[in-house]
Scaffold this motif. Structure first.
Motif, PDB file in Angstrom:
ATOM      1  N   ALA A  12      74.149   7.168  26.194  1.00  0.00           N
ATOM      2  CA  ALA A  12      73.415   7.027  27.451  1.00  0.00           C
ATOM      3  C   ALA A  12      73.555   5.635  28.056  1.00  0.00           C
ATOM      4  N   ALA A  13      73.747   4.627  27.234  1.00  0.00           N
ATOM      5  CA  ALA A  13      73.854   3.262  27.752  1.00  0.00           C
ATOM      6  C   ALA A  13      75.074   3.078  28.656  1.00  0.00           C
ATOM      7  N   LYS A  14      76.041   3.975  28.544  1.00  0.00           N
ATOM      8  CA  LYS A  14      77.268   3.856  29.335  1.00  0.00           C
ATOM      9  C   LYS A  14      77.231   4.674  30.620  1.00  0.00           C
ATOM     10  N   ASN A  15      76.108   5.330  30.885  1.00  0.00           N
ATOM     11  CA  ASN A  15      76.036   6.244  32.020  1.00  0.00           C
ATOM     12  C   ASN A  15      76.370   5.565  33.340  1.00  0.00           C
ATOM     13  N   ALA A  16      75.789   4.395  33.589  1.00  0.00           N
ATOM     14  CA  ALA A  16      76.015   3.713  34.868  1.00  0.00           C
ATOM     15  C   ALA A  16      77.479   3.338  35.038  1.00  0.00           C
ATOM     16  N   MET A  17      78.119   2.873  33.965  1.00  0.00           N
ATOM     17  CA  MET A  17      79.535   2.515  34.037  1.00  0.00           C
ATOM     18  C   MET A  17      80.393   3.736  34.313  1.00  0.00           C
ATOM     19  N   ILE A  18      80.104   4.838  33.616  1.00  0.00           N
ATOM     20  CA  ILE A  18      80.886   6.060  33.814  1.00  0.00           C
ATOM     21  C   ILE A  18      80.720   6.579  35.235  1.00  0.00           C
ATOM     22  N   GLU A  19      79.477   6.587  35.716  1.00  0.00           N
ATOM     23  CA  GLU A  19      79.229   7.047  37.089  1.00  0.00           C
ATOM     24  C   GLU A  19      79.987   6.189  38.102  1.00  0.00           C
ATOM     25  N   LYS A  20      79.968   4.897  37.921  1.00  0.00           N
ATOM     26  CA  LYS A  20      80.647   3.984  38.851  1.00  0.00           C
ATOM     27  C   LYS A  20      82.137   4.271  38.917  1.00  0.00           C
ATOM     28  N   VAL A  21      82.758   4.443  37.748  1.00  0.00           N
ATOM     29  CA  VAL A  21      84.200   4.707  37.711  1.00  0.00           C
ATOM     30  C   VAL A  21      84.512   6.081  38.297  1.00  0.00           C
ATOM     31  N   LEU A  22      83.703   7.087  37.930  1.00  0.00           N
ATOM     32  CA  LEU A  22      83.921   8.442  38.436  1.00  0.00           C
ATOM     33  C   LEU A  22      83.839   8.471  39.955  1.00  0.00           C
ATOM     34  N   LYS A  23      82.809   7.855  40.522  1.00  0.00           N
ATOM     35  CA  LYS A  23      82.673   7.829  41.979  1.00  0.00           C
ATOM     36  C   LYS A  23      83.822   7.066  42.637  1.00  0.00           C
ATOM     37  N   LYS A  24      84.228   5.978  42.025  1.00  0.00           N
ATOM     38  CA  LYS A  24      85.337   5.191  42.574  1.00  0.00           C
ATOM     39  C   LYS A  24      86.594   6.028  42.731  1.00  0.00           C
ATOM     40  N   VAL A  25      86.839   6.891  41.750  1.00  0.00           N
ATOM     41  CA  VAL A  25      88.054   7.696  41.758  1.00  0.00           C
ATOM     42  C   VAL A  25      87.936   8.933  42.642  1.00  0.00           C
ATOM     43  N   VAL A  26      86.841   9.683  42.516  1.00  0.00           N
ATOM     44  CA  VAL A  26      86.796  11.017  43.130  1.00  0.00           C
ATOM     45  C   VAL A  26      86.202  11.060  44.527  1.00  0.00           C
ATOM     46  N   GLY A 122      88.487  -2.747  28.543  1.00  0.00           N
ATOM     47  CA  GLY A 122      89.397  -1.832  29.234  1.00  0.00           C
ATOM     48  C   GLY A 122      88.993  -0.375  29.192  1.00  0.00           C
ATOM     49  N   GLN A 123      87.827  -0.049  28.602  1.00  0.00           N
ATOM     50  CA  GLN A 123      87.434   1.353  28.552  1.00  0.00           C
ATOM     51  C   GLN A 123      87.305   1.945  29.950  1.00  0.00           C
ATOM     52  N   GLU A 124      86.811   1.154  30.898  1.00  0.00           N
ATOM     53  CA  GLU A 124      86.660   1.677  32.253  1.00  0.00           C
ATOM     54  C   GLU A 124      88.009   2.013  32.880  1.00  0.00           C
ATOM     55  N   LEU A 125      89.060   1.295  32.470  1.00  0.00           N
ATOM     56  CA  LEU A 125      90.395   1.609  32.989  1.00  0.00           C
ATOM     57  C   LEU A 125      90.885   2.939  32.435  1.00  0.00           C
ATOM     58  N   ASN A 126      90.636   3.183  31.155  1.00  0.00           N
ATOM     59  CA  ASN A 126      91.024   4.462  30.571  1.00  0.00           C
ATOM     60  C   ASN A 126      90.315   5.605  31.282  1.00  0.00           C
ATOM     61  N   LEU A 127      89.024   5.437  31.566  1.00  0.00           N
ATOM     62  CA  LEU A 127      88.280   6.468  32.289  1.00  0.00           C
ATOM     63  C   LEU A 127      88.828   6.660  33.695  1.00  0.00           C
ATOM     64  N   GLU A 128      89.165   5.565  34.339  1.00  0.00           N
ATOM     65  CA  GLU A 128      89.733   5.656  35.694  1.00  0.00           C
ATOM     66  C   GLU A 128      91.012   6.473  35.683  1.00  0.00           C
ATOM     67  N   TYR A 129      91.884   6.207  34.713  1.00  0.00           N
ATOM     68  CA  TYR A 129      93.149   6.953  34.625  1.00  0.00           C
ATOM     69  C   TYR A 129      92.886   8.420  34.303  1.00  0.00           C
ATOM     70  N   ILE A 130      91.910   8.687  33.436  1.00  0.00           N
ATOM     71  CA  ILE A 130      91.545  10.064  33.113  1.00  0.00           C
ATOM     72  C   ILE A 130      91.107  10.808  34.370  1.00  0.00           C
ATOM     73  N   PHE A 131      90.199  10.223  35.138  1.00  0.00           N
ATOM     74  CA  PHE A 131      89.662  10.901  36.317  1.00  0.00           C
ATOM     75  C   PHE A 131      90.727  11.080  37.395  1.00  0.00           C
ATOM     76  N   GLU A 132      91.640  10.137  37.501  1.00  0.00           N
ATOM     77  CA  GLU A 132      92.736  10.277  38.469  1.00  0.00           C
ATOM     78  C   GLU A 132      93.598  11.496  38.138  1.00  0.00           C
ATOM     79  N   LYS A 133      93.959  11.646  36.878  1.00  0.00           N
ATOM     80  CA  LYS A 133      94.811  12.767  36.472  1.00  0.00           C
ATOM     81  C   LYS A 133      94.050  14.086  36.436  1.00  0.00           C
ATOM     82  N   LEU A 134      92.756  14.016  36.196  1.00  0.00           N
ATOM     83  CA  LEU A 134      91.951  15.225  36.101  1.00  0.00           C
ATOM     84  C   LEU A 134      91.694  15.839  37.468  1.00  0.00           C
ATOM     85  N   PHE A 135      91.422  14.994  38.456  1.00  0.00           N
ATOM     86  CA  PHE A 135      90.996  15.500  39.758  1.00  0.00           C
ATOM     87  C   PHE A 135      91.984  15.237  40.902  1.00  0.00           C
TER      88      PHE A 135
END
Length: 212
Positions: A12-26, A122-135
């Protein structure tokens, strides 16, 4: 596309970071993100990965969300939790290649990400790349090109098998531990997001009865 983000208690502590990256991409792609929490480890509504599955199934089957992004420490529990329910096809995604091949070959509607693995710099970069390829490249288009036809055929076969062996969600939810189900719907923004977007009246009515 309406994309729901769900975090269980261990991450749960990573929720804000994940949301930020997800919104940035999608969001530039025209998608909307609805963050169902958990928002912090101290949230009153504590979600287990089993409850992630319950919440994801309600959102996807009702039409309140078109896609669910979730996970846990390893991603395995969340994947198992989500795939236990009808109307949910969840892939385990660790990197951008997983994301792309799951989207194109399996054409699911949810992913479980191992948020505790490779979680350093760099975890946020991995998530960014994941969301780019996913969506960012559509879904169900097949990969590689010569495998498109059998992959799409297999997806239809899987859908028929799941339709045969799984009961409707409206039959399942009343038979589950009701405290478990109510806990899955206890997030502070659940009512706001769900009732504004859900389309299936039977599920809406059932959720209202659970929330009463």
């Amino acid at each position: 596309m309406k994309i729901a983000l769900i975090n269980e208690n261990s991450q749960a502590a990573k929720n804000a970071m994940i949301e930020k990256v997800l919104k940035k991409v999608v969001e530039p792609m025209g998608h909307q993100v609805f963050n169902y929490g958990m928002y912090s480890p101290d949230d009153e509504a504590q979600l287990t990965y089993v409850q992630n599955g319950i919440l994801a199934a309600i959102l996807l089957n009702s039409g309140a969300a078109d896609y669910v992004v979730t996970g846990c420490g390893t991603g395995e529990g969340a994947m198992l939790g989500l795939n236990s329910f009808p109307g949910v096809i969840c892939g385990h995604v660790e990197d951008a290649l997983d994301a792309y091949t799951f989207a194109q070959i399996n054409d699911g509607n949810a992913v479980a990400i191992p948020f505790a693995l490779k979680n350093g710099w760099g975890q946020e970069l991995n998530l960014e790349y994941i969301f780019e390829k996913l969506f960012g490249f559509g879904s169900g288009n097949g990969y590689p090109a010569e495998r498109v036809e059998p992959e799409q055929r297999n997806k239809k076969i899987l859908a028929k098998v799941r339709a045969t062996i799984m009961r409707p969600l409206t039959e399942i939810l009343p038979e589950l531990d009701q405290d478990l189900v109510k806990g899955a719907l206890a997030g502070k923004h659940f009512d706001e997001y769900f009732f504004a977007n859900a389309k299936d009246q039977k599920i809406i009515d059932l959720v209202k009865s659970l929330r009463a």
